[in-house]
Structures are given as structure tokens and as C-alpha cells.
Design a protein around this motif. Structure first.
Motif, PDB file in Angstrom:
ATOM      1  N   ILE A  85       9.527  -7.990  11.073  1.00  0.00           N
ATOM      2  CA  ILE A  85       8.516  -8.725  11.844  1.00  0.00           C
ATOM      3  C   ILE A  85       8.584 -10.211  11.534  1.00  0.00           C
ATOM      4  O   ILE A  85       8.498 -11.049  12.442  1.00  0.00           O
ATOM      5  N   LEU A  86       8.762 -10.565  10.279  1.00  0.00           N
ATOM      6  CA  LEU A  86       8.874 -11.983   9.918  1.00  0.00           C
ATOM      7  C   LEU A  86      10.064 -12.637  10.613  1.00  0.00           C
ATOM      8  O   LEU A  86       9.933 -13.702  11.223  1.00  0.00           O
ATOM      9  N   LYS A  87      11.205 -12.007  10.544  1.00  0.00           N
ATOM     10  CA  LYS A  87      12.404 -12.582  11.170  1.00  0.00           C
ATOM     11  C   LYS A  87      12.261 -12.648  12.685  1.00  0.00           C
ATOM     12  O   LYS A  87      12.682 -13.623  13.312  1.00  0.00           O
ATOM     13  N   ALA A  88      11.673 -11.616  13.267  1.00  0.00           N
ATOM     14  CA  ALA A  88      11.483 -11.606  14.720  1.00  0.00           C
ATOM     15  C   ALA A  88      10.528 -12.708  15.149  1.00  0.00           C
ATOM     16  O   ALA A  88      10.735 -13.351  16.174  1.00  0.00           O
ATOM     17  N   LEU A  89       9.499 -12.920  14.357  1.00  0.00           N
ATOM     18  CA  LEU A  89       8.523 -13.954  14.667  1.00  0.00           C
ATOM     19  C   LEU A  89       9.182 -15.331  14.707  1.00  0.00           C
ATOM     20  O   LEU A  89       8.967 -16.108  15.637  1.00  0.00           O
ATOM     21  N   PHE A  90      10.017 -15.617  13.715  1.00  0.00           N
ATOM     22  CA  PHE A  90      10.638 -16.941  13.647  1.00  0.00           C
ATOM     23  C   PHE A  90      11.834 -17.087  14.578  1.00  0.00           C
ATOM     24  O   PHE A  90      12.223 -18.198  14.905  1.00  0.00           O
ATOM     25  N   SER A  91      12.407 -15.976  15.007  1.00  0.00           N
ATOM     26  CA  SER A  91      13.532 -16.066  15.948  1.00  0.00           C
ATOM     27  C   SER A  91      13.082 -15.780  17.375  1.00  0.00           C
ATOM     28  O   SER A  91      13.909 -15.796  18.298  1.00  0.00           O
ATOM     29  N   GLU A  92      11.782 -15.512  17.540  1.00  0.00           N
ATOM     30  CA  GLU A  92      11.194 -15.212  18.846  1.00  0.00           C
ATOM     31  C   GLU A  92      11.903 -14.042  19.534  1.00  0.00           C
ATOM     32  O   GLU A  92      12.207 -14.091  20.720  1.00  0.00           O
ATOM     33  N   ARG A 128       0.423 -10.686  -1.023  1.00  0.00           N
ATOM     34  CA  ARG A 128       1.111 -11.839  -1.619  1.00  0.00           C
ATOM     35  C   ARG A 128       2.560 -11.954  -1.137  1.00  0.00           C
ATOM     36  O   ARG A 128       2.982 -13.038  -0.740  1.00  0.00           O
ATOM     37  N   PRO A 129       3.344 -10.860  -1.149  1.00  0.00           N
ATOM     38  CA  PRO A 129       4.720 -11.022  -0.663  1.00  0.00           C
ATOM     39  C   PRO A 129       4.789 -11.432   0.810  1.00  0.00           C
ATOM     40  O   PRO A 129       5.656 -12.219   1.193  1.00  0.00           O
ATOM     41  N   ALA A 130       3.874 -10.933   1.623  1.00  0.00           N
ATOM     42  CA  ALA A 130       3.872 -11.315   3.041  1.00  0.00           C
ATOM     43  C   ALA A 130       3.583 -12.805   3.182  1.00  0.00           C
ATOM     44  O   ALA A 130       4.260 -13.511   3.941  1.00  0.00           O
ATOM     45  N   GLN A 131       2.608 -13.268   2.449  1.00  0.00           N
ATOM     46  CA  GLN A 131       2.233 -14.688   2.509  1.00  0.00           C
ATOM     47  C   GLN A 131       3.364 -15.573   1.993  1.00  0.00           C
ATOM     48  O   GLN A 131       3.725 -16.577   2.627  1.00  0.00           O
ATOM     49  N   ARG A 132       3.955 -15.206   0.859  1.00  0.00           N
ATOM     50  CA  ARG A 132       5.031 -16.007   0.275  1.00  0.00           C
ATOM     51  C   ARG A 132       6.274 -15.999   1.170  1.00  0.00           C
ATOM     52  O   ARG A 132       6.906 -17.041   1.373  1.00  0.00           O
ATOM     53  N   ALA A 133       6.626 -14.835   1.694  1.00  0.00           N
ATOM     54  CA  ALA A 133       7.822 -14.734   2.544  1.00  0.00           C
ATOM     55  C   ALA A 133       7.641 -15.532   3.828  1.00  0.00           C
ATOM     56  O   ALA A 133       8.562 -16.210   4.292  1.00  0.00           O
ATOM     57  N   TYR A 134       6.443 -15.465   4.410  1.00  0.00           N
ATOM     58  CA  TYR A 134       6.153 -16.228   5.630  1.00  0.00           C
ATOM     59  C   TYR A 134       6.290 -17.724   5.345  1.00  0.00           C
ATOM     60  O   TYR A 134       6.957 -18.448   6.094  1.00  0.00           O
ATOM     61  N   ALA A 135       5.667 -18.172   4.262  1.00  0.00           N
ATOM     62  CA  ALA A 135       5.700 -19.600   3.926  1.00  0.00           C
ATOM     63  C   ALA A 135       7.129 -20.071   3.675  1.00  0.00           C
ATOM     64  O   ALA A 135       7.533 -21.138   4.152  1.00  0.00           O
ATOM     65  N   LEU A 136       7.899 -19.277   2.965  1.00  0.00           N
ATOM     66  CA  LEU A 136       9.278 -19.647   2.669  1.00  0.00           C
ATOM     67  C   LEU A 136      10.122 -19.687   3.935  1.00  0.00           C
ATOM     68  O   LEU A 136      10.898 -20.628   4.141  1.00  0.00           O
ATOM     69  N   LEU A 137       9.943 -18.704   4.783  1.00  0.00           N
ATOM     70  CA  LEU A 137      10.704 -18.663   6.035  1.00  0.00           C
ATOM     71  C   LEU A 137      10.333 -19.849   6.928  1.00  0.00           C
ATOM     72  O   LEU A 137      11.195 -20.464   7.554  1.00  0.00           O
ATOM     73  N   ALA A 138       9.049 -20.186   6.963  1.00  0.00           N
ATOM     74  CA  ALA A 138       8.597 -21.325   7.772  1.00  0.00           C
ATOM     75  C   ALA A 138       9.151 -22.641   7.225  1.00  0.00           C
ATOM     76  O   ALA A 138       9.517 -23.533   7.994  1.00  0.00           O
ATOM     77  N   GLU A 139       9.225 -22.729   5.907  1.00  0.00           N
ATOM     78  CA  GLU A 139       9.667 -23.977   5.279  1.00  0.00           C
ATOM     79  C   GLU A 139      11.185 -24.140   5.306  1.00  0.00           C
ATOM     80  O   GLU A 139      11.692 -25.230   5.587  1.00  0.00           O
ATOM     81  N   THR A 140      11.911 -23.055   4.999  1.00  0.00           N
ATOM     82  CA  THR A 140      13.356 -23.177   4.826  1.00  0.00           C
ATOM     83  C   THR A 140      14.178 -22.508   5.928  1.00  0.00           C
ATOM     84  O   THR A 140      15.346 -22.831   6.090  1.00  0.00           O
ATOM     85  N   GLY A 141      13.597 -21.534   6.608  1.00  0.00           N
ATOM     86  CA  GLY A 141      14.352 -20.779   7.601  1.00  0.00           C
ATOM     87  C   GLY A 141      15.354 -19.821   6.974  1.00  0.00           C
ATOM     88  O   GLY A 141      16.181 -19.234   7.667  1.00  0.00           O
ATOM     89  N   ASP A 142      15.276 -19.644   5.660  1.00  0.00           N
ATOM     90  CA  ASP A 142      16.217 -18.795   4.930  1.00  0.00           C
ATOM     91  C   ASP A 142      15.736 -17.345   4.914  1.00  0.00           C
ATOM     92  O   ASP A 142      14.895 -16.954   4.088  1.00  0.00           O
ATOM     93  N   GLY A 143      16.272 -16.532   5.827  1.00  0.00           N
ATOM     94  CA  GLY A 143      15.870 -15.137   5.940  1.00  0.00           C
ATOM     95  C   GLY A 143      16.243 -14.306   4.735  1.00  0.00           C
ATOM     96  O   GLY A 143      15.504 -13.410   4.342  1.00  0.00           O
TER      97      GLY A 143
END
Length: 156
Positions: A85-92, A128-143
Motif C-alpha cells: 500500500i505504501l509503494k502503491a500510494l507513492f507510485s499512484e 510506528r513502523p507504518a508512520q516511519r516507513a511512510y515518512a521515509l518513503l515521502a522523504e527519500t523515495g527509497d522503497g
């Protein structure tokens, strides 16, 4: 579980054993040289892993007195679905084809919580992992790095 319910459950499981791979098929799979070759054999036998998994869990839901006793087996699906879901969200992209079922957390609830950043709607072990992973993906784009956060939480 009453004695009659237990007997019925055992009979249902035994009946379903006939649908499993037989010893000869298992030997053939063990003798394959690659995953691709094993997949070809399973395809020839019309073995659909996702369908078999769905049917197995449907049976367990029918006969188990408390399905939550099996949550520990499904938590890995929740973490996989979170990463998807995280990757899909950022890759639309649509995450549906990659999601695993069944899961402890309904997929729609997980997706909604992540999209709305409502991490408190998630089980404690995922917040916590959902929040941290979302923030990291938003900041760096590193899946991959985002995946490691989620994977680490699963192992913990």
C-alpha cells in the motif's frame, strides 16, 4: 469446542486432505531444479496457491471456535500489505493485485489509515513502523529502505 464439533472438524479436515498434493507430486516437486520448473508443474496440476490459501482459511473460519487464535499466522500478510500500500500510494498505482488475503487488518482499513495518516487506527504493532516507513518513503523515495523498517517490525 464440544466433542461432536471436534469430530466434525477433524472429518472436514480429513476430507480436504484428498485435495492436497499426493506423495508422487511432492516427489516430482522436490526433484525440480528451479522455482520456474516447480511453478510449471503446479500450473500443469492446476494448483493455484492463492485460491488454495483462500479455501483453507475459509475452512478454518468455519471450524475454529476462535479464529483470532490464528492471527499470528496472518500478521505477515498485514506487513506485506502495508509495504504494498505504501509503494502503491507513492507510485499512484493500484495495490490490489499484490495484496495478500486473508489478513488480520482488513485491507480497506489498512489502506485508509495509511492514506489518511491515521496510524492510531492500526493495531499497536503496526503504528510506528507504518508512520516511519511512510515518512521515509515521502522523504527519500527509497522503497527498499522503507521495506526494511516494516520487515524489522515484523521480526520484532
Amino acid at each position: 469446542m464440544r466433542e461432536t464439533e471436534y469430530t466434525t472438524a477433524v472429518a472436514r479436515i480429513r476430507m480436504n486432505e484428498n485435495k492436497l498434493l499426493n506423495p508422487e507430486q511432492i516427489r516430482q516437486l522436490a526433484a525440480t531444479d528451479s522455482v520456474e520448473q516447480a511453478r510449471r508443474l503446479l500450473d500443469e496440476w492446476h494448483f493455484d496457491e492463492q485460491d488454495e490459501t483462500q479455501q483453507t482459511w475459509a475452512l478454518i473460519r468455519e471450524i475454529a471456535p476462535d479464529i483470532s487464535e490464528f492471527d499470528f499466522l496472518l500478521v505477515r500478510h498485514d506487513f506485506h500489505n502495508l509495504k504494498t500500500i505504501l509503494k502503491a500510494l507513492f507510485s499512484e498505482k493500484d495495490p490490489s493485485p499484490m495484496l495478500l488475503h486473508p489478513s488480520v487488518v482488513p485491507v480497506q482499513e489498512l489502506e485508509q489509515a495509511v492514506r489518511q495518516k491515521r496510524y492510531t487506527a492500526l493495531p499497536e504493532y503496526m503504528r510506528r513502523p507504518a508512520q516511519r516507513a511512510y515518512a521515509l518513503l515521502a522523504e527519500t523515495g527509497d522503497g527498499q529502505l522503507s521495506d526494511t523498517i516494516v520487515d524489522r517490525a515484523l521480526l520484532d
